[in-house]
Structure formats: C-alpha cells, structure tokens
Design an enzyme around this catalytic site. Structure first.
Site, PDB file in Angstrom:
ATOM      1  N   ASP A 110      42.266 -16.152  27.147  1.00  0.00           N
ATOM      2  CA  ASP A 110      42.072 -17.611  27.236  1.00  0.00           C
ATOM      3  C   ASP A 110      42.219 -18.250  25.865  1.00  0.00           C
ATOM      4  O   ASP A 110      42.086 -17.578  24.832  1.00  0.00           O
ATOM      5  CB  ASP A 110      40.661 -17.938  27.758  1.00  0.00           C
ATOM      6  CG  ASP A 110      40.435 -17.397  29.153  1.00  0.00           C
ATOM      7  OD1 ASP A 110      41.428 -17.176  29.870  1.00  0.00           O
ATOM      8  OD2 ASP A 110      39.255 -17.192  29.519  1.00  0.00           O
TER       9      ASP A 110
HETATM   10  N1  URA Z   1      37.848 -12.750  30.651  1.00  0.00           N
HETATM   11  C1  URA Z   1      37.752 -14.064  30.393  1.00  0.00           C
HETATM   12  O1  URA Z   1      36.919 -14.768  30.974  1.00  0.00           O
HETATM   13  N2  URA Z   1      38.588 -14.601  29.474  1.00  0.00           N
HETATM   14  C2  URA Z   1      39.498 -13.874  28.780  1.00  0.00           C
HETATM   15  O2  URA Z   1      40.232 -14.406  27.940  1.00  0.00           O
HETATM   16  C3  URA Z   1      39.583 -12.503  29.062  1.00  0.00           C
HETATM   17  C4  URA Z   1      38.744 -11.965  30.008  1.00  0.00           C
END
Ligand code: URA
Length: 267
Positions: A110
């Site tokens: 993310d």
């Molecule tokens: N889980 C999440 O919530 N975000 C990420 O970037 C990776 C795993």
C-alpha cells in the site's frame, strides 16, 4: 542455451536502439570472446559468451531482480496521476527494455506501507510466487494504535493462530483468513533478532509485533488487526519467502539481488 542477436541483447542492456548498436559495432567497439564482431545479427549465448564494449565487460543477463526498501507516499503502479511510483525512484540507467520482459512489482504494498519490495522482469517467477496456491510466507513489522496487556497479546496470538473471518472492505468481499503467526516484541526486539537498531534506523515508525501471513488479500494485515478492534499505524514488510529485507538499505533505496538471493527467492 538459447541464442540471441547481439544487437537485440545490447539494446536491452541500455546501449540505445538497435541502430545505435549497429553504428557502434561498425566502429569496432565490440568484442565477443576476444574477437571484434561487426555483424549485428551475430548470435550470442547469454550464459557463456564474454562481451566487451571497449574496455568494459557487459554483464549479460536475461532478467533483472531488484530489492527495494519502499518508502511511504509512493505507489506500486506503472503510472499514477497523483503520486510518485516506485519506478520513479529508479535510476535512469534502468529505464530501458530488458530481454526477460518488462520490469514490474512482484506483489504490491500500500502507499503507506514500507519495506521489502521485489521488482523484476521475470514474469514466470512473479506468476508462481503470487499464485494463491503457492502460499509464500510474508512477514510484516506492525505498529498498533492501542497498546495491549499480556492477556490481550495472548488472545491476539491465539486468534491469529486459528484464523478468523474478515469483514468486507469497500468492494472487496469478506474472507476466512488462514492461520498466521503473530509475535510481540520483547524489549523492542524480535526472537530472531531481525528487529534491531539498524532496522529501526531505516524505518519511520515504532514496531510492536511481527506477523507472518501465507496469503495476500487486499489490505490483509490492516483488516486483520481492524477485525480484532485495533488499528495498524505502521506497516513494513521485512521478509518474503526466505528472503529478508537488507536492513542497511535506506528508505527508498534499492540494489540488485545477488545470485544467491535470486536462488533463495526461486526456492
Ligand atoms: N497488508 C496490508 O494491509 N497492506 C500492505 O501493504 C501489505 C499487506
């Protein structure tokens, strides 16, 4: 080993277009195994032939594998109208076509997640590692909004060990998350020593626990902690399969994987 035309290989190693390569070859700048080669259609074996342009040996490779310590505020996408992408962090020397295919992210993090991101041209490996049935373990360092007492920590660990239902988020349906492993840090350290002072120096948040999951659903780690009534305020991936993030890489920094690390990733 499959052979490739020399003009194609050099064009894919940052020597400009095929016609640029042809011009350079006409001026006797290129040798293969010690002999000057002028024919752009000359076939070479990437695995064994030794190619020099003037005095520089060209390290021939079909695929590129990069480890990045992703920073916040960049997205794992080829283009984004609003934000910088992880590709914008790369040096210009990597902005060319590669023999193996396009450079892409092996999985996504993310925008506000830091840590281990592999960029590669090896589409077959990406496909294999990301296939849901492969179950590649991924370990995340997690900072939580609410601090927990010992009995709450034990409850979390037990719940995560069993797996539980995760509610839908936006357009993503709910799912039964599979068993995972949760370890709370003791005195700021993890049992395996992965969370150490070098790690903290190259991170931007505080870490409470390490979580290893074997699947990769949308916002999975954040949704797992939301489901137990907490909130992830810091997230960093530290391991994928058996490959650990190089804790000396600064945020936004990257380097090529060594041959041994590529093997670790493939096995
Ligand atoms: N889980 C999440 O919530 N975000 C990420 O970037 C990776 C795993």
């Amino acid at each position: 080993m499959e052979k490739e035309r020399i003009d194609k290989v050099l064009a894919h190693h940052g020597f400009g277009s095929r016609s640029d390569v042809k011009k350079m070859m006409r001026k006797d700048h290129l040798t293969v195994n010690g002999k000057i080669v002028r024919d752009p259609g000359f076939l070479i074996d990437i695995g064994s032939d030794v190619v020099f342009v003037d005095d520089e040996e060209i390290k021939l490779q079909r695929d590129l594998y990069i480890m990045m310590n992703k920073c916040r505020d960049v997205v794992c996408a080829n283009k984004d109208g609003e934000h910088k992408t992880v590709f914008d962090l790369l040096d210009d020397s990597l902005r060319h076509k590669f023999l193996g295919g396009d450079l892409h992210c092996m999985g996504r993090l993310d925008i506000d997640t830091e840590g281990l991101l592999i960029l590669s041209t090896d589409g077959q490996l990406t496909h294999r590692l990301l296939a849901p049935k492969t179950h590649v373990p991924k370990t995340y360092a997690v900072g939580l909004r609410d601090s927990l007492d010992e009995s709450q920590k034990t409850d979390y660990v037990e719940k995560f060990k069993k797996g539980f239902w995760i509610d839908r988020e936006q357009n993503e349906s709910g799912f039964d998350c599979q068993p995972s492993e949760l370890e709370f840090l003791e005195d700021g350290k993890s049992r395996d020593g992965r969370i150490d002072s070098a790690f903290v120096q190259n991170s931007s948040g505080k870490v409470d626990c390490l979580l290893t999951i074997y699947e990769g659903k949308f916002h999975q780690v954040k949704r797992m902690f939301a489901q137990v009534g907490n909130e992830v305020v810091y997230l960093k991936r530290v391991k994928m399969g058996s490959l650990c993030l190089d804790s000396s890489l600064p945020l936004g920094g990257y380097r090529e994987l060594s041959e041994d690390e590529v093997e670790i990733l493939k096995n």
